[in-house]
Design a protein around this motif. Structure first.
Motif, PDB file in Angstrom:
ATOM      1  N   ASP A  20      46.436 -27.875 -18.454  1.00  0.00           N
ATOM      2  CA  ASP A  20      46.545 -29.407 -18.918  1.00  0.00           C
ATOM      3  C   ASP A  20      45.768 -30.329 -18.091  1.00  0.00           C
ATOM      4  O   ASP A  20      45.608 -31.338 -18.973  1.00  0.00           O
ATOM      5  CB  ASP A  20      48.194 -29.901 -18.479  1.00  0.00           C
ATOM      6  CG  ASP A  20      49.154 -28.660 -19.054  1.00  0.00           C
ATOM      7  OD1 ASP A  20      49.348 -28.926 -20.331  1.00  0.00           O
ATOM      8  OD2 ASP A  20      49.677 -28.149 -18.160  1.00  0.00           O
ATOM      9  N   VAL A  21      45.191 -30.048 -17.183  1.00  0.00           N
ATOM     10  CA  VAL A  21      44.131 -30.850 -16.433  1.00  0.00           C
ATOM     11  C   VAL A  21      42.879 -29.985 -15.966  1.00  0.00           C
ATOM     12  O   VAL A  21      43.433 -28.792 -15.485  1.00  0.00           O
ATOM     13  CB  VAL A  21      44.774 -31.394 -15.221  1.00  0.00           C
ATOM     14  CG1 VAL A  21      43.836 -32.488 -14.366  1.00  0.00           C
ATOM     15  CG2 VAL A  21      46.006 -32.342 -15.751  1.00  0.00           C
ATOM     16  N   VAL A  22      41.710 -30.408 -15.982  1.00  0.00           N
ATOM     17  CA  VAL A  22      40.771 -29.773 -15.430  1.00  0.00           C
ATOM     18  C   VAL A  22      39.814 -30.617 -14.749  1.00  0.00           C
ATOM     19  O   VAL A  22      39.582 -31.726 -15.031  1.00  0.00           O
ATOM     20  CB  VAL A  22      39.761 -29.016 -16.694  1.00  0.00           C
ATOM     21  CG1 VAL A  22      39.390 -30.040 -17.554  1.00  0.00           C
ATOM     22  CG2 VAL A  22      38.713 -28.369 -16.078  1.00  0.00           C
ATOM     23  N   ALA A  54      49.808 -27.532 -15.422  1.00  0.00           N
ATOM     24  CA  ALA A  54      48.799 -26.839 -14.553  1.00  0.00           C
ATOM     25  C   ALA A  54      47.540 -27.557 -14.462  1.00  0.00           C
ATOM     26  O   ALA A  54      47.001 -28.204 -15.613  1.00  0.00           O
ATOM     27  CB  ALA A  54      48.572 -25.290 -15.529  1.00  0.00           C
ATOM     28  N   VAL A  55      46.861 -27.515 -13.332  1.00  0.00           N
ATOM     29  CA  VAL A  55      45.603 -28.018 -13.018  1.00  0.00           C
ATOM     30  C   VAL A  55      44.516 -26.585 -12.930  1.00  0.00           C
ATOM     31  O   VAL A  55      44.808 -25.955 -12.160  1.00  0.00           O
ATOM     32  CB  VAL A  55      45.607 -28.852 -11.862  1.00  0.00           C
ATOM     33  CG1 VAL A  55      44.098 -29.397 -11.564  1.00  0.00           C
ATOM     34  CG2 VAL A  55      46.552 -29.946 -12.003  1.00  0.00           C
ATOM     35  N   TYR A  66      44.605 -29.959  -6.076  1.00  0.00           N
ATOM     36  CA  TYR A  66      44.202 -31.018  -6.202  1.00  0.00           C
ATOM     37  C   TYR A  66      42.850 -31.134  -7.162  1.00  0.00           C
ATOM     38  O   TYR A  66      42.405 -30.229  -7.762  1.00  0.00           O
ATOM     39  CB  TYR A  66      43.890 -31.583  -4.932  1.00  0.00           C
ATOM     40  CG  TYR A  66      44.710 -31.559  -3.854  1.00  0.00           C
ATOM     41  CD1 TYR A  66      45.911 -32.475  -3.899  1.00  0.00           C
ATOM     42  CD2 TYR A  66      44.819 -30.577  -2.858  1.00  0.00           C
ATOM     43  CE1 TYR A  66      46.859 -32.558  -2.934  1.00  0.00           C
ATOM     44  CE2 TYR A  66      45.850 -30.655  -2.010  1.00  0.00           C
ATOM     45  CZ  TYR A  66      46.875 -31.826  -2.061  1.00  0.00           C
ATOM     46  OH  TYR A  66      48.113 -31.746  -1.091  1.00  0.00           O
ATOM     47  N   PHE A  67      42.865 -32.480  -7.727  1.00  0.00           N
ATOM     48  CA  PHE A  67      41.674 -32.821  -8.570  1.00  0.00           C
ATOM     49  C   PHE A  67      40.843 -33.712  -7.979  1.00  0.00           C
ATOM     50  O   PHE A  67      41.261 -34.695  -7.114  1.00  0.00           O
ATOM     51  CB  PHE A  67      41.942 -33.015 -10.088  1.00  0.00           C
ATOM     52  CG  PHE A  67      42.874 -34.043 -10.072  1.00  0.00           C
ATOM     53  CD1 PHE A  67      42.497 -35.520 -10.445  1.00  0.00           C
ATOM     54  CD2 PHE A  67      44.444 -34.001 -10.085  1.00  0.00           C
ATOM     55  CE1 PHE A  67      43.500 -36.510 -10.509  1.00  0.00           C
ATOM     56  CE2 PHE A  67      45.365 -34.854 -10.410  1.00  0.00           C
ATOM     57  CZ  PHE A  67      44.823 -36.265 -10.282  1.00  0.00           C
ATOM     58  N   ASN A  68      39.538 -33.899  -8.650  1.00  0.00           N
ATOM     59  CA  ASN A  68      38.791 -34.933  -7.970  1.00  0.00           C
ATOM     60  C   ASN A  68      39.011 -36.071  -8.916  1.00  0.00           C
ATOM     61  O   ASN A  68      38.628 -36.059 -10.202  1.00  0.00           O
ATOM     62  CB  ASN A  68      37.244 -34.669  -8.104  1.00  0.00           C
ATOM     63  CG  ASN A  68      36.302 -35.757  -7.526  1.00  0.00           C
ATOM     64  OD1 ASN A  68      36.634 -36.894  -7.804  1.00  0.00           O
ATOM     65  ND2 ASN A  68      35.235 -34.998  -6.937  1.00  0.00           N
ATOM     66  N   ASP A  98      48.167 -38.075  -5.051  1.00  0.00           N
ATOM     67  CA  ASP A  98      49.511 -38.408  -5.400  1.00  0.00           C
ATOM     68  C   ASP A  98      49.757 -37.625  -6.771  1.00  0.00           C
ATOM     69  O   ASP A  98      50.810 -37.095  -7.091  1.00  0.00           O
ATOM     70  CB  ASP A  98      49.860 -39.723  -5.425  1.00  0.00           C
ATOM     71  CG  ASP A  98      50.994 -40.167  -5.954  1.00  0.00           C
ATOM     72  OD1 ASP A  98      52.172 -39.919  -5.414  1.00  0.00           O
ATOM     73  OD2 ASP A  98      51.023 -40.733  -7.070  1.00  0.00           O
ATOM     74  N   GLY A  99      48.892 -37.776  -7.989  1.00  0.00           N
ATOM     75  CA  GLY A  99      49.113 -37.307  -8.956  1.00  0.00           C
ATOM     76  C   GLY A  99      48.964 -35.902  -8.943  1.00  0.00           C
ATOM     77  O   GLY A  99      49.762 -35.293  -9.985  1.00  0.00           O
ATOM     78  N   ALA A 100      48.039 -35.223  -8.253  1.00  0.00           N
ATOM     79  CA  ALA A 100      48.373 -33.757  -8.162  1.00  0.00           C
ATOM     80  C   ALA A 100      49.714 -33.479  -7.769  1.00  0.00           C
ATOM     81  O   ALA A 100      50.494 -32.262  -8.372  1.00  0.00           O
ATOM     82  CB  ALA A 100      47.262 -33.164  -7.033  1.00  0.00           C
ATOM     83  N   HIS A 101      50.456 -33.859  -6.909  1.00  0.00           N
ATOM     84  CA  HIS A 101      51.606 -33.533  -6.402  1.00  0.00           C
ATOM     85  C   HIS A 101      52.649 -33.783  -7.708  1.00  0.00           C
ATOM     86  O   HIS A 101      53.565 -33.075  -7.788  1.00  0.00           O
ATOM     87  CB  HIS A 101      52.089 -34.386  -5.220  1.00  0.00           C
ATOM     88  CG  HIS A 101      51.446 -34.176  -3.818  1.00  0.00           C
ATOM     89  ND1 HIS A 101      51.936 -32.898  -3.320  1.00  0.00           N
ATOM     90  CD2 HIS A 101      50.430 -34.443  -3.161  1.00  0.00           C
ATOM     91  CE1 HIS A 101      51.186 -33.016  -2.187  1.00  0.00           C
ATOM     92  NE2 HIS A 101      50.471 -33.759  -1.992  1.00  0.00           N
ATOM     93  N   ARG A 102      52.534 -34.894  -8.315  1.00  0.00           N
ATOM     94  CA  ARG A 102      53.341 -35.064  -9.502  1.00  0.00           C
ATOM     95  C   ARG A 102      53.214 -34.321 -10.471  1.00  0.00           C
ATOM     96  O   ARG A 102      54.103 -33.987 -11.111  1.00  0.00           O
ATOM     97  CB  ARG A 102      53.179 -36.683 -10.031  1.00  0.00           C
ATOM     98  CG  ARG A 102      53.701 -37.849  -8.934  1.00  0.00           C
ATOM     99  CD  ARG A 102      53.659 -39.086  -9.111  1.00  0.00           C
ATOM    100  NE  ARG A 102      52.466 -39.689  -9.545  1.00  0.00           N
ATOM    101  CZ  ARG A 102      51.955 -40.031 -10.595  1.00  0.00           C
ATOM    102  NH1 ARG A 102      53.101 -39.844 -11.735  1.00  0.00           N
ATOM    103  NH2 ARG A 102      50.889 -40.510 -10.689  1.00  0.00           N
TER     104      ARG A 102
END
Length: 300
Positions: free
Chosen positions: A105-107, A177-178, A136-138, A166-170
């Motif tokens: 969902d996130v890359v 999925a990231v 985590y993401f950049n 914070d967004g990664a935790h949420r």
């Protein structure tokens, strides 16, 4: 897939131009939204003279968190990427982004820093806390599916720094999925000294305690994580003092700022947890404000 790209900028006209040039060269079909706020170096005029920017949003808030949310509001694509000013996408960036969103969902991808002819690359980072696996993401090089971004409600505008973590935790709490794509790289020119911004220890620890308490509540594991972070930094600073690279008075002042940041962040995180008890944990998110934009120049 229609891609929208949000580029926040603040007093970085030349850096922004490099980013926009790279987007025009490598992702010409993308919808580009620039969020300027509030620059004093002629950024507005430069952007309005270009024909490769679809929307220019002028905001009064100087934080990158608010700028990202303001830009997201103006996007129409079914995928939304965030690219910070000064970062230039590569010719592989778009294909890697599409491949990443096909599997998650996130890359996110690496930031290559061009320094003295060499390159340094960030690596993927993950963590586990309270039974939750977090990738985590950049925040300056990331793409979201529209569904994930809407569920997240953008970024928490309480946070001046650390909103991406914070967004990664949420996202983990929401079961989105990231993933990481090494080909989704962006390049940044830095000075001979490395050129990075200096950190504010008070806000660093305020952000840390806020996001941990907000997302996980007050529990021993959370307290242990905060103490461990502060302890490592305190020991590193003591070593600097022993080597003569710092002074005892500066060490004590920094320690006071760290303790104050931890206390304020924990208090505010507990309040935020009460304000939003839903899984997204974002009481100060995109939907919380409607007055971010001072002016919007839309060419679509």
């Amino acid at each position: 897939m229609q891609l929208s790209v949000v580029v926040p900028t603040l007093d970085g006209r030349e850096q922004l131009a490099r980013t926009l040039d790279a987007l025009a060269a490598h992702v010409p079909a993308a919808e580009v939204v620039v969020v300027n706020g509030p620059s004093t170096d002629g950024t507005t005029g430069m952007v309005r003279e270009r024909d490769d920017v679809d929307v220019l949003v002028e905001v009064a808030d100087r934080t990158v968190t608010a700028a990202r949310n303001a830009g997201i509001e103006q996007t129409t694509g079914d995928a939304v990427a965030l690219v910070d000013q000064g970062l230039a996408v590569t010719d592989e960036w778009h294909d890697a982004l599409v491949a990443g969103l096909d599997e998650a969902d996130v890359v996110s991808g690496p930031v290559h820093e061009r320094l003295r002819g060499g390159m340094t690359t960030e690596e993927v980072e993950s963590d586990a806390l309270a039974g939750r696996e977090v990738t985590y993401f950049n925040g300056g090089n990331v793409a979201f599916s529209r569904a994930a971004l809407d569920a997240l409600d953008g970024f928490d505008e309480y946070l001046e720094i650390g909103s991406a973590r914070d967004g990664a935790h949420r996202l983990a709490n929401l079961d989105y999925a990231v993933t990481w794509q090494s080909g989704m790289g962006v390049a940044r020119e830095v000075g001979a000294d490395g050129g990075g911004p200096t950190s504010d220890p008070g806000w660093k620890y305020r952000s840390l305690s806020y996001r941990l308490v907000k997302n996980y509540g007050v529990r021993p594991r959370v307290a242990a994580r905060m103490v461990a972070h502060a302890g490592r930094d305190a020991l590193d600073s003591l070593r600097d003092v022993a080597r003569g690279d710092g002074t005892p008075s500066n060490w004590l002042t920094t320690g006071r700022d760290v303790l104050s940041g931890l206390a304020v962040g924990a208090k505010d995180g507990a309040w935020a947890r009460l304000l939003d008890r839903s899984p997204r944990r974002n009481p100060y998110g995109r939907s919380a404000r409607s007055e971010r934009a001072v002016a919007v120049y839309d060419r679509r």
